[in-house]
Scaffold this motif. Structure first.
Motif, PDB file in Angstrom:
ATOM      1  N   GLY A 270       4.575   3.004   6.794  1.00  0.00           N
ATOM      2  CA  GLY A 270       5.150   4.205   6.188  1.00  0.00           C
ATOM      3  C   GLY A 270       6.260   4.787   7.030  1.00  0.00           C
TER       4      GLY A 270
ATOM      5  N   THR B   7      -5.150  13.039   8.735  1.00  0.00           N
ATOM      6  CA  THR B   7      -6.357  12.682   7.983  1.00  0.00           C
ATOM      7  C   THR B   7      -7.616  13.037   8.754  1.00  0.00           C
ATOM      8  OG1 THR B   7      -6.025  10.488   8.864  1.00  0.00           O
ATOM      9  CG2 THR B   7      -5.375  10.850   6.575  1.00  0.00           C
TER      10      THR B   7
ATOM     11  N   GLY C 243       6.068  14.015   3.757  1.00  0.00           N
ATOM     12  CA  GLY C 243       5.013  13.223   3.142  1.00  0.00           C
ATOM     13  C   GLY C 243       4.313  12.329   4.156  1.00  0.00           C
TER      14      GLY C 243
ATOM     15  N   GLU D 226       0.363   3.019  -3.461  1.00  0.00           N
ATOM     16  CA  GLU D 226      -0.795   3.898  -3.370  1.00  0.00           C
ATOM     17  C   GLU D 226      -0.519   5.202  -2.641  1.00  0.00           C
ATOM     18  OE1 GLU D 226      -4.436   1.650  -2.289  1.00  0.00           O
ATOM     19  OE2 GLU D 226      -3.234  -0.005  -3.058  1.00  0.00           O
ATOM     20  N   THR D 227       0.728   5.416  -2.204  1.00  0.00           N
ATOM     21  CA  THR D 227       1.075   6.704  -1.630  1.00  0.00           C
ATOM     22  C   THR D 227       2.193   7.316  -2.466  1.00  0.00           C
ATOM     23  OG1 THR D 227       2.844   5.943  -0.195  1.00  0.00           O
ATOM     24  CG2 THR D 227       0.619   5.754   0.661  1.00  0.00           C
ATOM     25  N   ARG D 228       2.504   8.568  -2.147  1.00  0.00           N
ATOM     26  CA  ARG D 228       3.593   9.213  -2.868  1.00  0.00           C
ATOM     27  C   ARG D 228       4.933   8.998  -2.180  1.00  0.00           C
ATOM     28  NH1 ARG D 228       1.926  13.743  -6.109  1.00  0.00           N
ATOM     29  NH2 ARG D 228      -0.344  13.977  -6.122  1.00  0.00           N
ATOM     30  N   LEU D 229       4.948   8.199  -1.120  1.00  0.00           N
ATOM     31  CA  LEU D 229       6.179   8.065  -0.338  1.00  0.00           C
ATOM     32  C   LEU D 229       7.390   7.577  -1.147  1.00  0.00           C
ATOM     33  CD1 LEU D 229       5.023   6.837   3.197  1.00  0.00           C
ATOM     34  CD2 LEU D 229       5.838   9.077   2.512  1.00  0.00           C
TER      35      LEU D 229
ATOM     36  N   HIS E  20       0.837  -1.203   0.000  1.00  0.00           N
ATOM     37  CA  HIS E  20       0.000   0.000   0.000  1.00  0.00           C
ATOM     38  C   HIS E  20       0.875   1.258   0.000  1.00  0.00           C
ATOM     39  CE1 HIS E  20      -3.836   2.106   1.303  1.00  0.00           C
ATOM     40  NE2 HIS E  20      -2.914   3.051   1.387  1.00  0.00           N
ATOM     41  N   VAL E  21       1.900   1.259   0.884  1.00  0.00           N
ATOM     42  CA  VAL E  21       2.811   2.405   0.946  1.00  0.00           C
ATOM     43  C   VAL E  21       3.526   2.588  -0.386  1.00  0.00           C
ATOM     44  CG1 VAL E  21       4.947   3.227   1.996  1.00  0.00           C
ATOM     45  CG2 VAL E  21       3.138   2.312   3.436  1.00  0.00           C
TER      46      VAL E  21
ATOM     47  N   LEU F 197       0.440  12.394   5.378  1.00  0.00           N
ATOM     48  CA  LEU F 197      -0.356  11.176   5.280  1.00  0.00           C
ATOM     49  C   LEU F 197      -1.090  10.901   6.589  1.00  0.00           C
ATOM     50  CD1 LEU F 197      -0.358   9.368   2.778  1.00  0.00           C
ATOM     51  CD2 LEU F 197       1.239   7.852   3.947  1.00  0.00           C
TER      52      LEU F 197
END
Lengths: 306, 293
Positions: free
Chosen positions: A278, A264, A257, A65-68, A61-62, A261
């Motif tokens: 993350g 939220t 970042g 689906e993230t910008r990390l 997922h990290v 994240l």
């Protein structure tokens, strides 16, 4: 030891165990939580000291689906830039300060050392203004000298130069690199070298620049490598300045970042397992670096002597 | 300063120019600008500034929020370095005994140095969460005992613990290096004379460690003023009710959220003066610190 000190040794071991546990506890909790799925986490009611098998899902997922991952690359570039500027600029300047006769030596040393006392975080408000337009000083110069009025008369428009470094690698890295602690460290090291070294080099026909590159640079390898790694970590962990200087996610380093994240919707239980994955993801490079290289870093920074 | 060997204007200039240009643009001009804006007021719709004398200072100094942020900063500046250095010292004294665990301790205790404050914050805010974290069972037994989201003292404590976790490594390494530089012969001679471990700590190790202790305090004092930002921003956002708004966070909020450039710059100028006085005091103190061994 030359005496029997069983009790003291037991106490010392106990203290060390407590210290190691305190340091490791958050890391272990982060890791264990990163192995849970979101459903397990929510139904389990938070921290549970057990391992599940969803670590790679959270990690994927990290990754996807993230910008990390892209921000991790930003961190690498920014940290390398910080470390390089801090080492290279301080190396040439300290070489000049120690090996050249000049009346300016004391003044320049003082000017660089003041930067150690005031961390960048104190002056971010106005650093932002400068980085938003690095040509601002030239505008002032034009104004003070009256050149802008002259140009206005000649061309009909008043010159105003503008160039923003915000959201750029160099704009994030340069202000972090101003703190010139390296000058301190290199100066101490250079002073410990034999005084007649440059004299010997001159007799062999080497000029100052040749001496710096061929003799001083190899000799200084230990402090250079140590400071480079240390400033790399320093650049990586910087937060306040990158948060301000890089407003778009594409320009932000990984630490910023991650914090974005985590920020939220407060009404919903956050995806803590993913966040923990993350947090491990943005921290593993510098932690590995310090874990593997700590001997070199400590030796090179010469912390035992002030 | 030692007299150098080479002479020559051009190469000298080229060697020192990069660092000077860098720090003038990105350090001295921002510092100067902070003082400039502390005497000027930005015009509301941009374009220029009006000189207002000490009005900005009067406004900031009469603001109770400034003083409470300052007070919290001071409390934090005393507690965080004191605890971080005290714990590091105990750990370093233990690790210095060269036991089987020492090298493991040396390696592991330095790790947090490589973790950014903001990343620590993301982890610690979850660990200290009243319903999901380690104290959740406590809250089930005694509802409302622990809640950093609503209780200011709890929130302040979480920031403090995170800051100490982050601050231990560097102090530990400096103090341990200092302890290991103390000649073995001294400790052995003292042991022969019948001085026990505690006596040696008090009469030999601590006095000889003064330079390193001084160094850690110098670094920690200035460090804690700024390092807490990453923790505050990720853990409490200055809340609840401003209980964790240290000056560095207030300046950020005033400058970048409320767009009060002059107010933020004035507080920056005051903080610069404050840090400057602290550093000067520390160097006055340094004259009393013995460096010879």
């Amino acid at each position: 030891m030359i005496e029997r000190t069983r009790t003291v040794n037991v106490v010392a071991t106990g203290i060390m165990i407590a210290g190691i546990l305190f340091i490791l506890a958050p890391i272990v909790i982060a890791f264990l939580t990163a192995t849970l799925s979101y459903e397990e986490f929510v139904s389990g009611g938070g921290i549970r000291l057990r391992v599940s098998d969803h670590f790679w899902e959270n990690f994927a997922h990290v990754l996807f689906e993230t910008r990390l991952p892209a921000q991790l690359w930003n961190s690498v570039v920014i940290s390398l830039l910080v470390a390089f500027i801090k080492c290279a600029f301080a190396f040439t300047a300290t070489f000049a300060l120690v090996f050249y006769k000049s009346r300016l030596n004391t003044v320049i040393f003082a000017i660089t050392i003041v930067t150690v006392m005031l961390p960048l975080e104190l002056i971010v408000i106005t650093t932002y203004q400068v980085v938003a337009n690095v040509l601002m000083p030239i505008n002032w110069l034009l104004g003070w000298t009256g050149l802008d009025a002259l140009i206005e008369r000649l061309t009909g428009s008043r010159p105003y130069l503008e160039y923003s470094l915000l959201d750029s690698y160099i704009g994030v890295a340069a202000p972090i690199a101003t703190s010139s602690t390296s000058v301190f460290i290199y100066r101490q090291f250079f002073m410990s070298l034999p005084k007649d070294l440059p004299r010997a080099a001159t007799m062999d026909g080497a000029g100052p620049i040749r001496f710096m590159i061929d003799i001083l640079l190899p000799l200084s390898w230990t402090p250079l490598v140590a400071t480079f790694m240390f400033w790399f970590i320093g650049g990586w962990t910087a937060y306040l300045w990158p948060l301000i200087a890089a407003s778009t996610p594409d320009a932000q380093p990984a630490v910023v970042g991650l914090a974005r994240l985590a920020n939220t919707d407060p009404d919903r239980i956050p995806d803590v397992p993913m966040l923990m994955a993350g947090a491990l993801f943005v921290s593993f490079i510098p932690v590995l670096l310090i874990g593997l290289m700590q001997r070199q870093i400590v030796r090179g920074l010469n912390l035992s002597e002030k | 300063m030692r007299q150098g060997f080479y002479s020559g204007g051009w190469t000298y200039t080229l060697l020192v120019a990069p660092i000077l240009i860098l720090i003038v643009i990105f350090f001295y001009i921002p510092v100067g600008l902070a003082f400039f804006w502390s005497f000027f007021l930005e015009r509301p719709f941009g374009g220029g500034s009006d000189f207002v004398g000490f009005q900005n200072y009067a406004r900031v100094l009469s603001d109770p929020e400034f003083w409470s942020a300052m007070r919290r900063t001071l409390v934090f500046m005393v507690l965080a370095p004191g605890l971080a250095i005290g714990i590091s010292l105990i750990l370093a004294l233990a690790a210095d005994r060269g036991l089987r665990l020492s090298s493991a301790a040396r390696n592991i205790i330095i790790w947090p140095k490589a973790v950014a404050g903001a990343s620590i914050g993301v982890v610690f805010v979850f660990i200290f969460d009243p319903f999901l974290g380690v104290f959740a069972p406590l809250n089930e037994a005694f509802p409302g005992v622990w809640n950093p989201r609503t209780d200011g003292n709890d929130a302040f404590a979480t920031i403090l613990v995170a800051q100490i976790w982050n601050g231990i490594p560097f102090n530990f390494i400096i103090l341990l290096s200092g302890l290991q530089a103390i000649p073995d012969t001294l400790t052995k001679a003292a042991a022969m004379d019948g001085a026990g471990p505690w006596r040696r700590i008090r009469d030999i190790q601590l006095p000889l460690l003064t330079p390193q202790l001084f160094l850690t305090f110098v670094l920690e004092f200035v460090g804690t003023i700024v390092e807490a930002f990453g923790l505050i921003d990720t853990m409490t956002q200055g809340g609840p009710g401003g209980a964790t708004t240290l000056l560095i966070y207030k300046i950020y909020v005033d400058g970048f959220k409320a767009y009060d450039l002059s107010g933020a710059a004035t507080q920056t100028a005051l903080l610069i003066l404050f840090v400057g006085i602290m550093v000067l005091l520390q160097f006055r103190l340094e004259k009393h610190v013995k460096y010879e061994r």
